[in-house]
Design an enzyme around this catalytic site. Sequence first.
Site, short mmCIF file in Angstrom:
data_model
loop_
_atom_site.label_atom_id
_atom_site.label_comp_id
_atom_site.label_asym_id
_atom_site.label_seq_id
_atom_site.Cartn_x
_atom_site.Cartn_y
_atom_site.Cartn_z
N THR A 11 0.82 -1.22 0.00
CA THR A 11 0.00 0.00 0.00
C THR A 11 0.86 1.27 0.00
OG1 THR A 11 -0.05 -0.19 2.39
CG2 THR A 11 -1.97 -1.03 1.20
N CYS A 128 17.87 4.85 -4.14
CA CYS A 128 17.37 5.41 -5.41
C CYS A 128 18.37 6.33 -6.11
CB CYS A 128 16.06 6.14 -5.16
SG CYS A 128 16.06 7.13 -3.65
N ARG A 242 16.55 17.58 -0.64
CA ARG A 242 15.15 17.33 -0.99
C ARG A 242 14.57 18.61 -1.60
NH1 ARG A 242 13.51 12.20 -0.91
NH2 ARG A 242 13.74 11.84 1.32
N HIS A 249 14.21 11.88 -9.33
CA HIS A 249 15.37 12.55 -8.73
C HIS A 249 16.26 13.12 -9.84
CE1 HIS A 249 14.18 10.90 -4.99
NE2 HIS A 249 15.07 9.95 -4.83
#
Length: 345
Positions: A11, A128, A242, A249
Amino acid sequence: KEYTVAIVGATGAVGEQLCDLLPQAEIPVKDVKLLASARSAGKILPVGDKTYEVEELTEDSFEGVDIAIFSAGGALSEKFVPAAVKAGAVAIDNTSAFRMDPDTPLVVPEVNPEALKDHKGLIANPNCSTIQMVAALKPIHDAYGLKRVIASTYQAVSGAGAEAIEETLAQSKAIVEGKEVPEAEVLPCAGDDKHYQMAFNVLPQIDKFQDNHYTFEEMKMTNETKKIMGLKDLPVSTTCVRVPVLRAHSESVYIEIGENNVTIEAIQDILRQAPGIVVEDDIQNQVYPQAINAEGKKETFVGRIRKDLDVPNGFHLWIVSDNLWKGAALNSVQIAEEMIKQDLI
Ligand code: A2P
């Protein structure tokens, strides 16, 4: 052979993408098991044209499972990956829990597929930001040798999970509507003491600070790059930031290579032939990689390729990829595909 695939954290931000990507993968699927917390048990989610009921993750969830892909956070991986492996499944873990364990292969299939063959039931999917960087740097290393890497990242909020996306959208909406901005509770890092506004802001903190003044995200990029590329002495230092982007990214990457007279065109040609890489580098026509164009794409996009003005073996690159796909869900699926191809599952 057909495989039963479990998605742990189905989820979540990455789990949802796994549900989308699995039906397109070269994995013959016998059955799918969607696992999440007790809060989500009973929810019905689509995987391709079928639907499955989410079950609560327990130690007994892995009976009959061949491939278990974990994206529910490091603590849950630490607790439940051993149960999956014990039940005979191959675990592919998207968290940082086991990445630096010397017995666990850390794999980007187009960079180090050979590392898979020594697996002991667990493969770690890298961070990532690391995945897209090494995917672009490996072909350059093969041609000229890499001598140094310095990277600054511009990372999307989805890397911090579904709650971080919600938080950024709620703040942005309040600002645009002239309302009071809801207090930050997640970013820059759910596990840290203070939280700051992400909307219309830039936060130079991803994950927690370490004793050496780098963040854990920065250390992941440094250590994982060396491990994946098999270059333990390669100097790598990074600044992870961020930005209020939802997905994909971007990275400014400076490299020094083993030769002095390499042209921009030579680097472009090498990258054009590399698997999973698309060169978008046409300054006459203002073409360069952008986060919004990389969203929902499987490739890593590279552009703004320049020679350093003072360092004869220095190059600058701009590298963009979808953090939820190549940075997480897609790379995990590609690890499973490569293992099937190598007859390792
Ligand atoms: P749930 O939605 O039931 O909380 P994200 O990375 O987007 O934050 O998602 C985290 C994922 O990890 C979600 O699927 C979430 O499920 C799952 N998760 C969180 N806590 C638990 C838990 N205690 N047991 C199983 N799954 C969990």
